[in-house]
Design a protein around this motif. Structure first.
Motif, PDB file in Angstrom:
ATOM      1  N   VAL A 181      81.212  -2.345  41.124  1.00 21.39           N
ATOM      2  CA  VAL A 181      82.400  -2.759  41.274  1.00 21.39           C
ATOM      3  C   VAL A 181      82.755  -1.716  42.331  1.00 21.39           C
ATOM      4  O   VAL A 181      82.976  -0.302  41.606  1.00 21.39           O
ATOM      5  CB  VAL A 181      83.358  -3.092  40.278  1.00 21.39           C
ATOM      6  N   ASN A 186      88.097  -1.805  41.011  1.00 21.28           N
ATOM      7  CA  ASN A 186      87.881  -1.300  39.460  1.00 21.28           C
ATOM      8  C   ASN A 186      88.950  -0.796  38.912  1.00 21.28           C
ATOM      9  O   ASN A 186      89.107  -0.849  37.659  1.00 21.28           O
ATOM     10  CB  ASN A 186      86.695  -0.241  39.257  1.00 21.28           C
ATOM     11  N   GLY A 295      84.550  -8.178  38.225  1.00 20.20           N
ATOM     12  CA  GLY A 295      84.606  -7.693  39.382  1.00 20.20           C
ATOM     13  C   GLY A 295      83.955  -7.966  40.659  1.00 20.20           C
ATOM     14  O   GLY A 295      83.866  -7.620  41.705  1.00 20.20           O
TER      15      GLY A 295
END
Length: 333
Positions: A181, A186, A295
């Motif tokens: 991610v 993130n 994600g």
């Protein structure tokens, strides 16, 4: 004949003024200035661009133990860093600077009310789909997502230009040792889910493989940026400080630094005059993916089409940066 000439001159003057007004790009800048100093480079360049109408700056957050700062009030620190830069430029107090959320969203259903989110809402309401507000975001999408959740009606009046998200299947191979991610996503995955999954806002995305194209030589930094007066020295020193810190911890940074937030200026303030668009950079029309709780992108063939940039005109972007810094330094003498 004299009357005809005066009438013609008046018409031309009005046309030029109308054209100049039409090329003004209305922008809210949202960035984590407490973190990577690439955001300060983008801020300085955008402030120095006369066709940019900066209606506000929002200080963004990182995460605890992010490495760039040990403070908990990171949005407040971002405001301080933005104001410090504006002070050097003689612009402090002339542009509204407010803090956004101090942390990322914990749920895609729960906005974080903040001055930053409210600023985005306020300015978006003054715009239209034809003359949108560009929200340039070089960090987490928390403040944009919160604004969209608080007042969904603003989505049609906004273009979100976001530096973030990992590579797409049509993009470049991820870098060695990459994180699944991408960093900015993130910082607040739920915020990404709001903007991608739940809203219909227009997105111009600059994913990781593209912002990594924005490599700038540290030799060029010292030769062309550091020599541009107090502002240039401030920007160059900010990069040097990060490099020195990284190398103390055993991370060899080499001869370059990624100024990954600079496309925020390129795609908004450096558009073509005729048929206005960031015409020298390339983008791929992409059905907006969903973002999962982990994600990762999830296929969404029927999603609205977003712009995913694949190639950035770094020559124009960096050439303009250096020219503006040099002109500003000359003007200060």
């Amino acid at each position: 004949m004299k009357k005809i000439f005066i009438t013609l001159l008046s018409f031309i003057t009005c046309a030029v003024m109308a054209s100049a007004q039409a090329t003004k790009v209305k922008v809210v800048i949202d960035n984590d200035f407490c973190g990577d100093p690439d955001g300060l480079f983008a801020l300085a360049q955008q402030v120095l661009t006369p066709t940019t109408d900066i209606v506000g700056i929002v200080g963004g957050h990182l995460k605890d133990n992010a490495g760039f700062t040990t403070r908990k009030d990171q949005a407040t620190e971002s405001v301080e860093k933005a104001n410090a830069l504006l002070n050097i430029m003689g612009m402090e107090g002339k542009i509204k600077v407010v803090p956004g959320a101090e942390s990322g969203m914990t749920s895609a259903d729960k906005p974080i009310d903040s001055e930053g989110a409210r600023l985005i809402i306020e300015e978006a309401k003054k715009c239209s789909p034809e003359k949108p507000l560009f929200v340039t975001c070089g960090a987490a999408l928390t403040n944009v997502a919160s604004a969209l959740l608080i007042d969904p009606s603003i989505s049609k009046n906004i273009v979100v230009v976001w530096i973030g998200g990992q590579e797409y299947s049509f993009g470049a191979v991820p870098p060695p040792g990459y994180s699944p991610v991408e960093y900015n996503l993130n910082l607040s995955v739920p915020a990404g889910q709001v903007v991608f999954n739940k809203s219909d806002v227009r997105i111009w995305q600059v994913p990781r493989d593209v912002y990594r194209q924005c490599l700038y030589s540290t030799a060029e930094m010292h030769a062309y940026v550091k020599t541009c007066g107090k502002l240039g020295a401030y920007l160059s020193d900010a990069i040097d400080n990060v490099i020195d810190t990284c190398e103390k911890f055993g991370l060899a940074m080499g001869e370059t630094y990624i100024l990954g937030d600079s496309p925020l200026v390129l795609l908004t303030s450096l558009q073509s005059g005729f048929e206005a668009d960031p015409s020298s950079s390339f983008w791929h029309p992409t059905p907006c993916p969903m973002i999962g709780d982990n994600g990762q992108y999830l296929p969404n063939p029927n999603g609205r089409i977003i712009r995913v940039y694949t190639k950035i005109d770094t020559r124009l972007m960096f050439g303009d940066l250096i020219a503006r810094l040099q002109l500003n330094a000359t003007k200060k003498k």
